[in-house]
Each structure stands twice: as C-alpha cells, then as structure tokens.
Design an enzyme around this catalytic site. Structure first.
Site, PDB file in Angstrom:
ATOM      1  N   SER A  75       0.833  -1.196   0.000  1.00  0.00           N
ATOM      2  CA  SER A  75       0.000   0.000   0.000  1.00  0.00           C
ATOM      3  C   SER A  75       0.873   1.254   0.000  1.00  0.00           C
ATOM      4  O   SER A  75       1.712   1.410  -0.869  1.00  0.00           O
ATOM      5  CB  SER A  75      -0.949  -0.074   1.193  1.00  0.00           C
ATOM      6  OG  SER A  75      -2.091   0.681   0.908  1.00  0.00           O
ATOM      7  N   LYS A  93       4.032   2.074  -2.565  1.00  0.00           N
ATOM      8  CA  LYS A  93       4.369   3.285  -3.333  1.00  0.00           C
ATOM      9  C   LYS A  93       5.832   3.644  -3.061  1.00  0.00           C
ATOM     10  O   LYS A  93       6.609   3.967  -3.967  1.00  0.00           O
ATOM     11  CB  LYS A  93       3.473   4.467  -2.909  1.00  0.00           C
ATOM     12  CG  LYS A  93       1.950   4.212  -2.923  1.00  0.00           C
ATOM     13  CD  LYS A  93       1.171   5.461  -2.490  1.00  0.00           C
ATOM     14  CE  LYS A  93      -0.173   5.198  -1.803  1.00  0.00           C
ATOM     15  NZ  LYS A  93      -1.242   4.673  -2.563  1.00  0.00           N
ATOM     16  N   TRP A 123     -10.217   0.196  -4.484  1.00  0.00           N
ATOM     17  CA  TRP A 123      -9.652   1.518  -4.178  1.00  0.00           C
ATOM     18  C   TRP A 123      -8.245   1.656  -4.794  1.00  0.00           C
ATOM     19  O   TRP A 123      -7.842   2.722  -5.229  1.00  0.00           O
ATOM     20  CB  TRP A 123      -9.621   1.685  -2.664  1.00  0.00           C
ATOM     21  CG  TRP A 123      -9.116   2.980  -2.107  1.00  0.00           C
ATOM     22  CD1 TRP A 123      -8.029   3.140  -1.289  1.00  0.00           C
ATOM     23  CD2 TRP A 123      -9.694   4.288  -2.259  1.00  0.00           C
ATOM     24  NE1 TRP A 123      -7.902   4.462  -0.937  1.00  0.00           N
ATOM     25  CE2 TRP A 123      -8.910   5.184  -1.511  1.00  0.00           C
ATOM     26  CE3 TRP A 123     -10.804   4.773  -2.966  1.00  0.00           C
ATOM     27  CZ2 TRP A 123      -9.187   6.553  -1.442  1.00  0.00           C
ATOM     28  CZ3 TRP A 123     -11.071   6.138  -2.899  1.00  0.00           C
ATOM     29  CH2 TRP A 123     -10.266   7.015  -2.143  1.00  0.00           C
ATOM     30  N   HIS A 165      -7.638  -5.689   0.903  1.00  0.00           N
ATOM     31  CA  HIS A 165      -6.409  -4.912   0.963  1.00  0.00           C
ATOM     32  C   HIS A 165      -5.529  -5.395   2.110  1.00  0.00           C
ATOM     33  O   HIS A 165      -5.816  -5.116   3.281  1.00  0.00           O
ATOM     34  CB  HIS A 165      -6.828  -3.451   1.170  1.00  0.00           C
ATOM     35  CG  HIS A 165      -5.718  -2.482   1.140  1.00  0.00           C
ATOM     36  ND1 HIS A 165      -5.010  -2.197  -0.009  1.00  0.00           N
ATOM     37  CD2 HIS A 165      -5.179  -1.699   2.113  1.00  0.00           C
ATOM     38  CE1 HIS A 165      -4.090  -1.277   0.255  1.00  0.00           C
ATOM     39  NE2 HIS A 165      -4.177  -0.968   1.533  1.00  0.00           N
TER      40      HIS A 165
HETATM   41  C1  GCU Z   1      -5.371   4.636   2.196  1.00  0.00           C
HETATM   42  C2  GCU Z   1      -4.845   5.436   1.032  1.00  0.00           C
HETATM   43  C3  GCU Z   1      -4.069   4.576   0.044  1.00  0.00           C
HETATM   44  C4  GCU Z   1      -3.042   3.755   0.772  1.00  0.00           C
HETATM   45  C5  GCU Z   1      -3.671   2.989   1.917  1.00  0.00           C
HETATM   46  C6  GCU Z   1      -2.694   2.200   2.785  1.00  0.00           C
HETATM   47  O1  GCU Z   1      -6.377   3.774   1.767  1.00  0.00           O
HETATM   48  O2  GCU Z   1      -5.927   6.081   0.406  1.00  0.00           O
HETATM   49  O3  GCU Z   1      -3.433   5.369  -0.933  1.00  0.00           O
HETATM   50  O4  GCU Z   1      -2.387   2.900  -0.122  1.00  0.00           O
HETATM   51  O5  GCU Z   1      -4.318   3.899   2.777  1.00  0.00           O
HETATM   52  O6  GCU Z   1      -1.534   2.579   2.910  1.00  0.00           O
HETATM   53  O7  GCU Z   1      -3.129   1.192   3.358  1.00  0.00           O
END
Ligand code: GCU
Length: 374
Positions: free
Chosen positions: A213, A217, A304, A355
């Site tokens: 997540s 990134k 998402w 997720h």
């Molecule tokens: C939120 C956010 C995402 C990210 C996520 C996470 O949902 O919007 O961009 O990847 O948190 O880090 O679990």
C-alpha cells in the site's frame, strides 16, 4: 461505485519518447531517457532526495545478534543505522533474520513496514502474516524490516521530524519538489542496503525492497531512485504506486494528495483533477526499474487501489523491457485470480480478498525470487 465503464478515454505518455521528441530504440540509449523520466518524477510526483554527495555520514552498529533465533533456524541481527549531517544525527533500526541452513551470501527481502512495529517483532513473541519471517527464512531468504515512521512520521504535521529535518534549514520554505514521506521511507531502504553491502552473510546484488500500500508506493520509488535493488515488490500500492493515474479508477490524485498531503511533493498537487496534464504516468515508474525484476500484487476486493490499473502499468512498461530483449506483457493478459502471471523478470498476481499483505502474497514473491535466483 467502481465501474470499469467510468474509466475515461486516456492516452499514456510514451516512455520511449524523449523530451525533444526522439524515440529510444536501443538499450544503449535508455539511460539518458531514464534520467529524464527520473527527473520528471522527482519534480512532479515524489520530490528530491538529498544528493548522494551531500556531506552526510552513515554508521552501522549491530546492537543485538542472536545466532539461535527462531529455534536455531536463523540468526537475528538488529542494526542501528545513524546518519550525521551538519552536527546533528538521525538514527533508525533494521531488524534482520538470516537463515542458518543456507550457505551465504543470501538474498534479502526488505520490508518498508508501514504498520505497527509489532508486525516485525524481533523477539517473535508476536508473529504476523504481514511479515512472515519464519516462512521466508524457511524458503532460504533473509528477511529484514525497517519502520517507515522512524524515517518520516506518517503525519502531515510532523513528517519532517525524522530524516527530512536533518537535511533542512529551519524556517526555510520547502520548495515544491522537496522530498516528502514516501521518498524518505525509501531513502531508509537505501541505507539498509548500504548496511547489507557490509555484511558478508548477505548478498547485496539480490535484495528485494517490499512494500504494501503506502509502503508499496515507497518501495517502487525506492527502486527507481536506487538501482542497486534487484527486485521491487509492490503489494496493493494503488494511487501514486503501481496504478495508472489517468484511469481515475478508485483513489484519484486529488484524493491521495488531499488526505495525505505529506506523502508526495507539493508539485504533485498541481495535477489534482488534471491527470491528463501529468508529464508521466505510473507505467513509467515501472519502466524506471527495467531491466530489473518487479512483482506487482493486487487483491480483487481492493478496488480503491485499482487492480487493473496496477496490472496495466506493468504491461505498459513492456516497450522498455523489450529494449533488453524481454518479452512483452500484453495489456489483455491480466491473469485469473490466484494464478500469478510470470514473464521474467516481471510478475503480476491478483489474489482473492481484501487490501492486505498476506502469507499468500509472500509466497508469490518468494516464488518469483526462486525463478530469478534459485
Ligand atoms: C489509504 C490510502 C491509500 C493507501 C492505503 C494504505 O487507503 O488512500 O493510498 O495505499 O491507505 O496505505 O493502506
């Protein structure tokens, strides 16, 4: 709410087209184009790390070593990494388990841990599927982790309190391309890799940087900034990670920049609601990893993060991998659930479920490592 039919028509920037309009046709011409792309991502998306030549000094100290960890299966090391700059010091810790049953030097999976430190417990009193150290060690790999909050707190008000502040003069306005949390987290990964280079038990030419997540990134960007990472693992990284921004599916640029203004550089906010004007898209982030190995993982309920957009980034990086003689990943080749697609040195899988970073995901990533390095 999430409908593929709502994806607008879009045209992706061509990773092989240089800023002055020439087309790259050989691996020999790629490094110059790669440098252009890296600069675009620094300026408009992730910001700029301090220059490698800055006067920072890094020190490593093994603060704990236990050769009989995990009932004798592994050697535990806790390594303190300190950076001195302008008379100040920043420090963070890396936890590392090295398999005892394997003749070294061994490859390493390094997690940029964006969850609580209990997930990477060196004592193993807490065992978390998010960082299944026993499983990875049993596969013959070392596994390491750093806590991203030690590099930059995951908070818009305090994110410069970690390593970012070390390189900044107080009171000075931060430029639009100043680095932010994601970049600082990856910078920590690079310092961990510096340590790996000093440890004879470890193979610094086979280090995977892994993130889930927001950590995913950061892992992708770490792999772009630091070409020593041989494998980059992006798990459910979504917006500003593996997902194409121009699809505007799931989380958008405006949403991620508004909720998490401390992740990307301020310059990225110019593209809130203006994805078409971005000089890059995320397939070019994957292209920055070529010809190295990359694994992209998605989960089918994690809309998402735009699973299809994560797959398409990998597919659209194919022209750059082709410069190195690697087969393309066709854009219509998104695999079925729980059936990883492997076109070495790349892999894509989409798991059933939500997720998360699970032991199933880790299994996919170590499977790829077996193919690459086994
Ligand atoms: C939120 C956010 C995402 C990210 C996520 C996470 O949902 O919007 O961009 O990847 O948190 O880090 O679990």
């Amino acid at each position: 709410m999430y409908d593929e039919a709502d994806v607008p028509p879009y045209t992706l920037p061509d990773p092989l087209r240089t800023l002055d309009g020439r087309r790259v046709t050989s691996a020999r011409d790629w490094p110059a184009r790669r440098a252009e792309l890296l600069e675009l991502f620094r300026t408009h998306v992730y910001g700029r790390r301090p220059a490698a030549a800055s006067h920072a000094r890094h020190r490593f100290r093994v603060v704990e070593e236990d050769p009989a960890a995990m009932d004798g299966a592994a050697t535990l090391k806790r390594v303190r990494i300190s950076t001195d700059h302008n008379g100040r010091t920043h420090a963070f810790e890396v936890v590392l388990f090295v398999p005892n049953a394997v003749a070294g030097p061994v490859p390493v999976f390094l997690l940029l841990n964006n969850r609580g430190p209990e997930n990477t417990d060196p004592t193993r009193a807490t065992i978390s599927p998010f960082w299944p150290a026993e499983q990875v060690v049993a596969r013959g790999y070392a596994i390491a982790a750093l806590q991203v909050r030690d590099l930059a707190p995951d908070d818009p008000d305090t994110f410069t309190d970690g390593v970012i502040g070390l390189f900044e003069r107080e009171g000075r306005t931060r430029p639009a391309d100043a680095w932010a949390a994601l970049s600082a987290w990856g910078w920590g990964g690079s310092r961990a890799l510096d340590y790996v280079e000093t440890d004879d038990a470890l193979d610094a030419t086979r280090v995977a940087v892994v993130g889930h997540s927001r950590g995913g990134k950061a892992a992708l960007w770490a792999g772009a900034e630091d070409e020593r990472f041989a494998l980059v693992v992006s798990n459910d990284s979504g917006a500003g990670g593996a997902a194409l921004s121009r699809r505007i599916f799931g989380e958008t640029v405006a949403e991620v920049n508004t909720t998490f203004p401390h992740w990307f550089c301020r310059g990225f906010q110019r593209f809130n609601g203006a994805e078409d004007e971005l000089p890059v898209d995320q397939h070019e982030l994957i292209a920055l990893l070529a010809p190295r190995a990359v694994a992209v993982g998605s989960a089918d309920e994690d809309l998402w993060a735009d699973p299809r957009g994560e797959f398409l980034s990998l597919a659209h990086a194919s022209p750059v991998y082709a410069l190195f003689g690697r087969e393309p990943i066709p854009t219509d080749a998104m695999p079925a659930l729980d059936d990883p697609l492997r076109v070495l040195p790349r892999q894509y899988h989409i798991r059933r479920g939500g997720h998360d970073l699970t032991t199933q995901d880790w299994g996919c990533y170590t499977d790829l490592a077996d193919r690459l390095w086994g």
